[in-house]
Write a protein that holds these residues in place. Structure first.
Motif, mmCIF file in Angstrom:
data_model
loop_
_atom_site.group_PDB
_atom_site.id
_atom_site.type_symbol
_atom_site.label_atom_id
_atom_site.label_comp_id
_atom_site.label_asym_id
_atom_site.label_seq_id
_atom_site.Cartn_x
_atom_site.Cartn_y
_atom_site.Cartn_z
ATOM 1 N N ASN A 1 -14.246 3.000 5.032
ATOM 2 C CA ASN A 1 -14.679 4.286 5.160
ATOM 3 C C ASN A 1 -15.324 4.601 4.099
ATOM 4 O O ASN A 1 -16.456 4.333 3.587
ATOM 5 C CB ASN A 1 -13.060 5.118 4.792
ATOM 6 N N GLU B 1 -9.459 -3.556 3.936
ATOM 7 C CA GLU B 1 -10.065 -2.427 3.714
ATOM 8 C C GLU B 1 -11.371 -1.847 2.973
ATOM 9 O O GLU B 1 -11.123 -2.549 1.850
ATOM 10 C CB GLU B 1 -8.546 -1.046 3.242
ATOM 11 N N LEU C 1 -2.923 6.998 3.605
ATOM 12 C CA LEU C 1 -3.626 6.206 3.493
ATOM 13 C C LEU C 1 -2.677 4.889 4.720
ATOM 14 O O LEU C 1 -1.761 5.305 4.987
ATOM 15 C CB LEU C 1 -3.376 5.323 2.560
ATOM 16 N N PRO C 2 -3.998 3.780 5.576
ATOM 17 C CA PRO C 2 -5.403 4.401 5.099
ATOM 18 C C PRO C 2 -6.011 4.983 5.682
ATOM 19 O O PRO C 2 -5.340 6.595 6.302
ATOM 20 C CB PRO C 2 -5.603 2.923 6.095
ATOM 21 N N GLY D 1 -10.352 0.070 9.827
ATOM 22 C CA GLY D 1 -10.354 0.123 7.970
ATOM 23 C C GLY D 1 -11.347 0.189 7.031
ATOM 24 O O GLY D 1 -12.319 -0.604 6.393
ATOM 25 N N THR E 1 0.800 -1.038 -0.074
ATOM 26 C CA THR E 1 0.024 0.376 0.120
ATOM 27 C C THR E 1 0.562 1.396 0.228
ATOM 28 O O THR E 1 2.264 1.628 0.912
ATOM 29 C CB THR E 1 -1.148 0.063 1.476
ATOM 30 N N TYR F 1 -4.397 -0.009 -3.922
ATOM 31 C CA TYR F 1 -3.779 -1.436 -3.383
ATOM 32 C C TYR F 1 -3.604 -2.521 -3.714
ATOM 33 O O TYR F 1 -3.417 -3.154 -4.520
ATOM 34 C CB TYR F 1 -5.037 -2.096 -2.089
ATOM 35 N N ASP G 1 -6.251 -6.124 -0.563
ATOM 36 C CA ASP G 1 -6.308 -6.304 0.814
ATOM 37 C C ASP G 1 -7.229 -4.665 0.316
ATOM 38 O O ASP G 1 -6.931 -3.706 1.048
ATOM 39 C CB ASP G 1 -4.956 -5.149 0.525
ATOM 40 N N PHE G 2 -7.975 -4.554 -0.531
ATOM 41 C CA PHE G 2 -9.139 -3.305 -1.059
ATOM 42 C C PHE G 2 -10.615 -4.256 -1.867
ATOM 43 O O PHE G 2 -10.881 -4.626 -2.369
ATOM 44 C CB PHE G 2 -8.901 -2.350 -1.588
#
Length: 659
Positions: free
Chosen positions: A584, A551, A432-433, A582, A407, A477, A481-482
């Motif tokens: 948003n 995330e 980030l994050p 994590g 990231t 990402y 991971d996203f």
């Protein structure tokens, strides 16, 4: 000669027009109250605060900030006023310190208009207090004095206002808190701190680009992160600054440099110095900043450029303000004497005053043009060198895109510019994050730029902006991971969401209708609860194996359509608690559409960083007080770069991930 006061000590003031400068370790709210001969506020109109910053003879900052400059004209105060109190309070509900005992003692100074310090006071001895009366200016036998007070209040603003006799202190304190929170929500994040090596290199390579001239050096010191003030003072200086070579640094304790703070930043190796060009100026070099990696050096260099841009424009505006104030004073002298109001002598005096004004402005403009030219040259070198996470969609680096292995430290959320810097845009980077959610405002209220756009077109642009930001996050990402979630109750954003759906970057169709809204919010709320409990108990290994710990970004269109009261409360919960684990939000909403909820949703709007789908000057910095024009990160018309990047993201997910 300047005097350093101790608590209870007083000192005479040399004149009526003064400035009060405040420097603190972090954002504080600054205000001023007027008192009568009995030390009481007669009405709510006797206080200058961020929601109402102007009073006759007083002007304070509009935002919370680490540095403030308050303008005072004692002769312009109402005749019944016998005392002016300087109030400082910690902003509430923004995650900062809750009392002054947790931070370094604030520093306050009374100065003349040319910056000469009259008296200063370090407000020590505070502990559980969250508000304090730092100084008072008081009238005694026809003259004015300053006294160091340092009276703290553990009950905060409300207790302090009530102690001065205000009947509805709680109500006014809430108004001030709302205004401060709204200002911080519109602020850009704080830049990283500068090492001494950084400062020396920037001063050598950029020259006066981050200098500040005279009294306009910066009322604010951070959006939202650091608070902010406004560069509007109703009083004028008496001494001519030197706009051709502005002084280095901004105001701090004793007139030192503003401290640009950024949490969690460390120092790394310093790259080699830039080589001088053929004309003696230093040639800009991409990555010319402190950092352990090229990305970190570029990140820090961009913040250097932002700081330089802000300060050189502040210097220019300060010099122009001074030139205008001096011309006004000289013209007032001509009009004050009946013998010189008319005739050749008056005409000559007016001509001379205007000539001096033009000379000062021309000198200031020359410095501005010099510094902006250097920054533009640096921008031309830095932009092509940026990695995808920092680059615009039109940067060729995207055509060589490959899925990252880790990231990045930040993401480009758009561009920032000021009217004086035509053609100069500074990347707006967020760490980030993400530490807070985003709100793309698709409403017309409070925005001159958006009022020129048709409502349907504005909503479409807002949806496209949301898609561009979501695609950027998916692209930067690593695989798996996203995770992207979308709520589109009425399907109104289907056209904008097409790239995400057609490529498969959005693994499931957007949640539709009240049932879809409820199911998505329930899933994410449960995730936040489980991760929070696991973290607090130190049992992260006990999380369910099917729980998505990547995330999460939840894009919400058409709020509050499809939301009942329970869903609204869940959304507020995600905005408050989600970022720490994590999750948003990215809201596409018009606040006017949700007016039926009244103040219930005020904390939700304050928790999100408001941006616009059209270029608009609504983002404030908390160090110099500029209102920056924010330009959203839209994909150029006709470009397929976003679709091509998303196709690679999905291909990598299928090849290496679990998709």
């Amino acid at each position: 000669m300047a005097v350093e006061l101790v608590r209870g000590q007083n000192h005479p003031l040399p004149g009526a027009r003064l400035e009060i400068r405040v420097s603190a370790a972090g954002p504080v709210v600054a205000g001023a109250t007027l008192n009568d001969e009995n030390g009481r506020m007669r009405e709510a109109g006797w206080i200058a605060h961020p929601a109402e910053p102007h009073l006759p003879g007083l002007e304070v900052s509009r935002q919370a900030a680490a540095d403030h400059r308050l303008a005072v004209d004692l002769d312009a105060l109402p005749g019944e006023v016998h005392r002016v109190n300087l109030l400082l309070a910690l902003p509430t509900g923004v995650g900062g310190p809750v009392n002054f005992g947790a931070v370094a003692a604030p520093f306050v100074a009374v100065t003349e208009l040319d910056g000469a310090e009259v008296a200063s006071y370090r407000v020590t001895g505070l502990d559980a207090e969250s508000a304090v009366v730092a100084l008072e200016l008081y009238r005694r036998q026809g003259s004015w004095k300053v006294r160091a007070v340092g009276q703290g209040y553990a009950g905060g603003l409300a207790a302090m206002l009530a102690d001065q006799g205000l009947p509805r202190a709680e109500e006014l304190a809430s108004t001030i808190t709302e205004a401060v929170a709204a200002g911080m929500a519109r602020s850009v994040a704080a830049p990283p701190p500068r090492t001494e090596e950084d400062r020396a290199r920037r001063e050598a390579t950029v020259g006066g680009a981050h200098g500040v001239a005279g009294a306009g050096a910066g009322t604010g010191a951070g959006p939202a992160a650091g608070g902010g003030g406004d560069l509007t003072a109703p009083v004028h200086g008496q001494t001519e600054p030197a706009p051709a070579e502005p002084a280095q640094g901004g105001p701090g304790p004793g007139g030192g440099r503003i401290d640009y703070q950024h949490p969690g930043r460390g120092s790394g190796p310093v790259p080699a110095e830039a080589e001088p060009g053929g004309d003696g100026a230093y040639a800009p070099v991409a990555g010319d900043a402190t950092g352990w990696s090229m990305d970190e050096r570029l990140y820090n260099q961009i913040w250097d450029m932002f700081e330089d841009f802000a300060r050189t424009v502040a210097a220019y505006r300060s010099a122009v303000d001074f030139a205008e104030s001096r011309m006004e004073q000289e013209l007032e002298k001509v009009l004050a004497d009946p013998r010189t109001r008319i005739g050749p002598a008056a005409d000559a005096a007016r001509t001379e005053a205007r000539a001096k004004h033009a000379q000062l402005v021309d000198r200031a403009r020359a410095v501005l043009d010099r510094d902006l030219g250097q920054l533009k040259a640096e921008s031309e070198v830095v932009e092509p060198a940026l990695p995808p996470a920092f680059a615009r969609w039109d940067n060729p680096v995207w055509h060589g895109y490959s899925t990252p292995m880790e990231t990045p430290m930040a993401l480009r959320l758009g561009d920032l510019s000021l009217p004086e810097g035509v053609g100069l845009r500074i990347p707006m980077l967020v760490r980030l994050p993400l530490e807070r959610g985003l709100w793309i405002d698709c409403g017309h209220q409070g925005s001159a730029a958006s009022s020129l756009v048709d409502s349907d077109e504005l909503r479409q642009m807002a949806a496209e902006t949301a898609t561009a930001i979501a695609a950027r996050l998916a692209a930067v990402y690593p695989v798996d991971d996203f995770t992207l979630n979308v709520i589109d109750p009425a399907g109104s954003a289907s056209a904008a969401l097409a790239p995400l759906l057609e490529t498969g970057a959005l693994p499931e169709p957007p949640a539709a209708g009240a049932a879809g809204v409820s199911a998505t919010l329930e899933k994410l709320t449960q995730r936040v609860d489980l991760v929070q409990m696991a973290v607090r108990s130190g049992a992260t290994d006990a999380l369910p194996p099917d729980l998505d710990t990547a995330e999460q970004l939840l894009v919400v269109h058409d709020f509050p359509h499809g939301f009942d009261d329970r869903a609204v409360n869940q959304l507020r919960y995600l905005a408050d608690e989600g970022p720490s684990v994590g999750v948003n939000l990215l809201m596409v909403a018009d606040r006017e559409d949700a007016r039926a909820y009244g103040p219930v949703l005020s904390p939700l709007w304050r928790a999100l960083l408001r941006i616009t789908p059209v270029p608009d000057d609504h983002l404030a910095d908390p160090w110099v007080g500029h209102h920056w024009t924010y330009e959203p990160p839209l994909v150029p018309r006709g470009s397929r770069v976003l679709t091509q990047v998303l196709q690679q993201v999905v291909q990598a997910r299928r090849t290496y991930g679990g998709g």
